[in-house]
Design an enzyme around this catalytic site. Sequence first.
Site: not given
Length: 390
Positions: A10, A103-104
């Site tokens: 993350d 973003d993860e």
Amino acid sequence: MAQRWIMHVDMDAFFASVEQLDNPELRGRPVMVGGEHRGVVSAASYEARKFGVHSAMPVAQAKRLCPNGVLVRGRMARYKELSSMVMEVIHGFSPVVEQTSVDEAYVDVSGTERLYGSVEEVARALKTGVQEATGLTCSVGVAPVKFLAKIASDQNKPDGITIIRPEEVQGFLETLPVGRIPGVGPKARVTLARWGVTTVGDVLKRSRAFWERRMGERGLVFYDRAQGIDPSGIVAHGAPKSSSAETTLSDDISDKRELSRWLMVQAERVGHDLRRHGLRGRTVTLKLKYSDFKSITRSRTLPTPTDSTDTIYEVGMDLLAAERLERAVRLIGVGISNFGEVASQLSLLGGDTGDDPERRRLDSAIDAIRDKFGGKALSRGKVFGLKDKK
């Protein structure tokens, strides 16, 4: 049988961190990413979070909480560019990767100890790879099952590593607030509190039959999670089917000349993304969203595949020119798809893509300069005068 290890990666305050990366003047300051005239905060730096600012908060409320905060308009194309770099690093550690957002991602690192050492060393090597490639930090959670890996990645933010070993699962869950289990929202927490359930350990004070009676199939899943059971695996996605960039404008625009500048910015992003991944597409699509939120798309399929910025821009411009704008535009975007066999075979055989060799040389030169000195190092004349490029 080898121990199963699921890692959740993350990025730390991703959008805000990208803005601080690209603009050194923002480093150490409370940064809020969002629209100036409308919308909500899409991301807040850790400096802004100290004031209570968080994502999904109305911008007006965020300004009241943090009057000295710096509001920055988002640049989704830039975030996607760096996200692509992050995912490339992750894929270098394992082919089994599930990207769940920009973003993860989850990654199955079972067995990678043979290549990289202990699971701690795998996590540190991945974090180092991400930072070296992008200049950004990420937090990593590692556990035997998927949902615990996600919880773990949030334990030591920012720039942290949390590992939950099989023998630690029950102890970790015993005192964990029940709301930390993915899918347990505010309303569910209120209901659970009425039943005397505030921690995950409280769940196991009731029988499996109780949870099935109260919540049906969801209750059985809930009971399993309280025991650290999660059979779900990594859903690895296939090759990309398209590449696109779009911009929600801070003010509605009716002037096609102004819209054309945004098209060039987006064509540059899309073209660069294609060339980074060795892809060429044949179908160019223009997307417009009007001030009344009505959306339209217009497409054109080329006889040969392309990854040329200028070609993508020119086709997008032709589609825009042919469109009789019903009203002012609040969002504009361009994309390319149809990567099929024609594109891959031409690339493999070194065949003609239909693009002018001069254009290919220009794209290569611009890519090389930007990769070395940053995305703002060079701009095409067509975007001069355009503020806050995304």
